[in-house]
Design a protein around this motif. Structure first.
Motif, PDB file in Angstrom:
ATOM      1  N   THR A   3     -27.057 -19.155  -1.538  1.00  0.00           N
ATOM      2  CA  THR A   3     -25.824 -19.411  -0.798  1.00  0.00           C
ATOM      3  C   THR A   3     -26.122 -19.773   0.649  1.00  0.00           C
ATOM      4  OG1 THR A   3     -24.567 -17.889  -2.205  1.00  0.00           O
ATOM      5  CG2 THR A   3     -23.625 -18.412  -0.057  1.00  0.00           C
ATOM      6  N   MET A  30     -28.497 -23.089 -12.422  1.00  0.00           N
ATOM      7  CA  MET A  30     -27.805 -22.034 -13.158  1.00  0.00           C
ATOM      8  C   MET A  30     -27.602 -22.493 -14.606  1.00  0.00           C
ATOM      9  SD  MET A  30     -27.660 -19.773 -10.963  1.00  0.00           S
ATOM     10  CE  MET A  30     -27.907 -19.625  -9.207  1.00  0.00           C
ATOM     11  N   ASP A  34     -22.031 -17.591 -16.495  1.00  0.00           N
ATOM     12  CA  ASP A  34     -21.858 -16.396 -15.669  1.00  0.00           C
ATOM     13  C   ASP A  34     -22.598 -16.531 -14.340  1.00  0.00           C
ATOM     14  OD1 ASP A  34     -20.253 -15.157 -17.550  1.00  0.00           O
ATOM     15  OD2 ASP A  34     -21.900 -14.079 -18.496  1.00  0.00           O
ATOM     16  N   ASP A  35     -23.829 -17.040 -14.388  1.00  0.00           N
ATOM     17  CA  ASP A  35     -24.594 -17.235 -13.159  1.00  0.00           C
ATOM     18  C   ASP A  35     -23.959 -18.314 -12.286  1.00  0.00           C
ATOM     19  OD1 ASP A  35     -26.393 -15.292 -13.863  1.00  0.00           O
ATOM     20  OD2 ASP A  35     -27.934 -16.690 -14.595  1.00  0.00           O
ATOM     21  N   LYS A  37     -20.769 -19.087 -12.178  1.00  0.00           N
ATOM     22  CA  LYS A  37     -19.568 -18.508 -11.564  1.00  0.00           C
ATOM     23  C   LYS A  37     -19.930 -17.609 -10.395  1.00  0.00           C
ATOM     24  CE  LYS A  37     -16.512 -18.462 -15.624  1.00  0.00           C
ATOM     25  NZ  LYS A  37     -15.799 -17.597 -16.607  1.00  0.00           N
ATOM     26  N   ALA A  38     -20.991 -16.832 -10.561  1.00  0.00           N
ATOM     27  CA  ALA A  38     -21.416 -15.930  -9.488  1.00  0.00           C
ATOM     28  C   ALA A  38     -21.829 -16.713  -8.242  1.00  0.00           C
ATOM     29  CB  ALA A  38     -22.564 -15.048  -9.975  1.00  0.00           C
ATOM     30  N   LEU A  39     -22.584 -17.792  -8.439  1.00  0.00           N
ATOM     31  CA  LEU A  39     -22.994 -18.625  -7.306  1.00  0.00           C
ATOM     32  C   LEU A  39     -21.786 -19.293  -6.661  1.00  0.00           C
ATOM     33  CD1 LEU A  39     -25.077 -20.003  -5.515  1.00  0.00           C
ATOM     34  CD2 LEU A  39     -25.353 -21.755  -7.295  1.00  0.00           C
ATOM     35  N   GLN A  41     -18.669 -18.328  -6.687  1.00  0.00           N
ATOM     36  CA  GLN A  41     -17.855 -17.330  -5.982  1.00  0.00           C
ATOM     37  C   GLN A  41     -18.514 -16.913  -4.676  1.00  0.00           C
ATOM     38  OE1 GLN A  41     -14.663 -16.081  -7.478  1.00  0.00           O
ATOM     39  NE2 GLN A  41     -14.578 -15.981  -5.238  1.00  0.00           N
ATOM     40  N   SER A  42     -19.836 -16.785  -4.689  1.00  0.00           N
ATOM     41  CA  SER A  42     -20.563 -16.417  -3.477  1.00  0.00           C
ATOM     42  C   SER A  42     -20.401 -17.486  -2.400  1.00  0.00           C
ATOM     43  CB  SER A  42     -22.048 -16.214  -3.798  1.00  0.00           C
ATOM     44  OG  SER A  42     -22.786 -15.945  -2.628  1.00  0.00           O
ATOM     45  N   ASN A  45     -16.749 -17.407  -1.122  1.00  0.00           N
ATOM     46  CA  ASN A  45     -16.471 -16.224  -0.299  1.00  0.00           C
ATOM     47  C   ASN A  45     -17.080 -16.355   1.100  1.00  0.00           C
ATOM     48  OD1 ASN A  45     -15.135 -15.082  -2.449  1.00  0.00           O
ATOM     49  ND2 ASN A  45     -16.805 -13.709  -3.028  1.00  0.00           N
ATOM     50  N   ILE A 257     -13.230 -22.554  -8.648  1.00  0.00           N
ATOM     51  CA  ILE A 257     -13.227 -21.275  -7.957  1.00  0.00           C
ATOM     52  C   ILE A 257     -12.660 -21.494  -6.546  1.00  0.00           C
ATOM     53  CG2 ILE A 257     -14.619 -19.329  -7.144  1.00  0.00           C
ATOM     54  CD1 ILE A 257     -14.682 -19.594 -10.159  1.00  0.00           C
TER      55      ILE A 257
END
Length: 259
Positions: A3, A30, A34-35, A37-39, A41-42, A45, A257
């Protein structure tokens, strides 16, 4: 760390808004949703927390995006996309999705419907092609790149068809392996300082889901010589999965996202 690497320069540039394309699949950093989405979202954010309105669109990279892989070949496809002579559907879907989000986020359009109207007009009127041509010239390229891109780009010495040996559907494509095949052709670096051959790569790439017969052309390889072309063709064929029944197709756009 990913990020921070992605956002540092973008935030330092003083952007008013940001739309990120986060790839997922066997050709992406990725490999699973799931990975990804995590990236996504990070990134969203952190960027929103820094005061830059940001969203991330998760898009598929389980096959070559567009019909080409390689430096000059992708530039040539860009010209065809902008002049309307070739708009591969998956590539077009990603371009339009990102463009709509950017126009709305930057308040150039009030909503996605208005954004789509602007996008279609920019493409059909030639305005997008004209702007791209000006960008090329401003960066030191020719002023007539859109008219004939090959006037200022070299072609590969050896161009050969990659032929299907079986009948069936293209049900899978190992995108990373195809990318490594381009690197093997010297179309990318494995160490700092290496020279890149911009002429090499693949074009006329058939998408997954395509029904092919034995002897059909799956793609073309562009290489320095016949030996390199043969190696790359074998790598390309090994990266494909051809089956008797058509497999379910994955979406091009997975999710957006937002903050």
């Amino acid at each position: 760390m990913i990020t921070a690497s992605i956002l540092s320069k973008k935030l330092a540039a003083g952007l008013d808004s940001l739309v990120m394309d986060v790839k997922v699949g066997n050709g992406a950093m990725m490999s699973n949703i799931d990975d990804a989405k995590a990236l996504a979202q990070s990134i969203v954010n952190v960027a929103n927390g820094a005061g830059v309105p940001t969203q991330a669109i998760i898009t598929d990279m389980n096959q070559v995006l567009g019909a080409t892989a390689g430096n000059a070949l992708e530039m040539a496809e860009t010209v065809k996309y902008l002049n309307g002579s070739l708009r591969e559907p998956r590539l077009h879907a990603v371009v339009v999705s990102l463009a709509k989000a950017m126009l709305v986020s930057a308040k150039v359009a009030e909503n996605e419907e208005q954004a789509l109207t602007k996008i279609n007009h920019a493409l059909s009127s030639g305005a997008a092609a004209e702007k791209f041509n000006k960008m090329i010239h401003a960066l030191g390229g020719p002023s007539d790149f859109m008219e004939d891109p090959w006037r200022s780009m070299e072609r590969a010495n050896c161009i050969q068809d990659i032929i299907a040996s079986d009948h069936g559907y293209i049900n899978g494509m190992q995108t990373r392996d195809i990318g490594l095949a381009v690197v093997g052709l010297k179309g990318g670096r494995t160490a700092n300082g290496q020279q890149i051959d911009h002429t090499v790569g693949f074009d006329r790439v058939l998408p997954t889901g395509t029904l092919v017969n034995r002897g059909d052309v799956l793609a073309r390889v562009h290489a320095k010589d016949e030996d390199a072309a043969l190696r790359a063709s074998q790598q390309y064929l090994a990266a494909l999965e051809i089956g008797e029944k058509q497999a379910d197709q994955v979406p091009v756009i997975y999710q957006t996202i937002t903050g």
